[in-house]
Design a protein around this motif. Sequence first.
Motif, short mmCIF file in Angstrom:
data_model
loop_
_atom_site.label_atom_id
_atom_site.label_comp_id
_atom_site.label_asym_id
_atom_site.label_seq_id
_atom_site.Cartn_x
_atom_site.Cartn_y
_atom_site.Cartn_z
N UNK A 41 78.43 2.54 95.85
CA UNK A 41 78.33 1.25 97.19
C UNK A 41 78.43 0.20 95.87
N UNK A 42 79.26 -0.93 96.85
CA UNK A 42 79.06 -2.20 96.63
C UNK A 42 78.96 -3.14 97.66
N UNK A 43 78.46 -4.32 97.51
CA UNK A 43 77.50 -5.44 97.95
C UNK A 43 78.49 -6.45 97.53
N UNK B 241 76.42 -6.38 94.47
CA UNK B 241 76.00 -5.61 93.45
C UNK B 241 76.89 -4.50 93.51
#
Lengths: 129, 368
Positions: free
Chosen positions: A42-44, A60
């Motif tokens: 997961x990346x933000x 993140x």
Amino acid sequence: MSFNTPLDLRYAESHEWVRVEGDEVVVGITDYAQDALGDIVYVELPAVGATFNAGDVFGVIESVKASSDLYAPVSGEVTAVNTDLEDDQAPINSDPYGAGWILRMKSSGEESALLDAAAYEKHVAEQQH
Amino acid sequence: MLKQTPLYAQHVALGARMVEFGGWNMPVQYSSILEEHAAVRSTAGLFDISHMGRFIVSGADAEAFLQHITTYDVAKIAVGQSNYSLLCHPHGGIIDDIFIYHLPDEYLVVVNASNRDKDWTWFQQHAEDFDVTLEDRSDSWAMLAIQGPIAEALLNAADDVEADDLTYLPFHGVALCRLFGVDGLIARTGYTGEDGFELFFSAGHAPLIWESLLTLGQSAGLKPCGLGARDSLRFEPCLALYGHEIADDINPYEARLGWVVKLNKGDFIGRDALQRIKQAGPSRRLVGFEMVERGVPRGGYPIHSVDGEPIGAVTTGMPAPTLSKPLGLGYVPVASAHTDSEFDVIIRGKSVRARVVKTPFYAARYKK
């Protein structure tokens, strides 16, 4: 354990790398960082046009085990983000200096103050004690 | 100084990343948590769980003693069977969750690594009025888990595995076995939501058994698995982890472990408090939730009502590997604990909407 640390890049102590391309810089996380985080799932990412000061949290990154902030290695405006990573984060693990790039920023010239490959490797060795 | 299991050298040789867990230096992963997790769901995984505590309770009052200090009805555990149970404080809070194996003439009790000393002291303090002998086999025995849909076939295929035929070992059954020439115990128990076995044998034989099992299963997809995959595998079927879903200030009814508390079996430590808690109904409950907005919940993150009031906390959260989405477990007031009720998880200062879903997230595939 040895990690890939390309000689032509600059590095932040917070384990981001910077590659100068014309008047922009490309930013990603290092081979050491991706290995320490494990499988990234997961990346933000920030919006294009957002501006950051060096050391600001810009996103993140999450593995099964942990979440980790991403820090802007230099100051500047985001000109592009790697939106492919929103669906498939595997390139950050498999190709951290290539397809796993995270974003591009307008160059502020600050990258010359970052660590070179030898200094970053020393920094990593100290972290591993 | 961190403690090491008898397989420390094997873990290092396999290139495992070692981490501190409950005072132990343990492998968190060998290759990748996702790969190890997938191996257990699709083929099989091998875990060193020698860090857990192993106590033997014997003597004329062994059953009566275990009835007194644990919540499950130990009289219902036949010889050759095992069951989950809890140690509770007089106020009803959970000291530890344990597994009780009924062996011929004695009981084997397996406790959490981080609670070994606390539990051993608790056992000794309460043994005085009983004709029992307590023996700590934690260091003299090793413990491995082999878990996954092909675990049974793998063990049955090994020429020198003698436990009769494991096909006939029932869920939670325990039997004497001979494994690669070594005498030990095998139980159809585990902590992954898959069919599988836990093995107990003398610590000195741990490297032989570990390496023989890995060789035996290599071509079929068996992988060594670390604590990272152990946590993600137990999280999906919503199996509690001490220090997260259960703790000294959490009671079994809140933790949805009321089925482990047998109030009618006779007196036991915590019974009066647990009876009162059950009658009054718990004020908060463990729930499983998914994220309505983008974000990954993690243990310790606050939970707020949609109006912004602090109402609870996440106990475990992660991107669930088999379900391919971020999920969480946490405590919220009973009024917010029903399916589809919504609240916010505070992720690095930001309110991120979440919704209660039915648990378990992943239906366990035990052999029945």
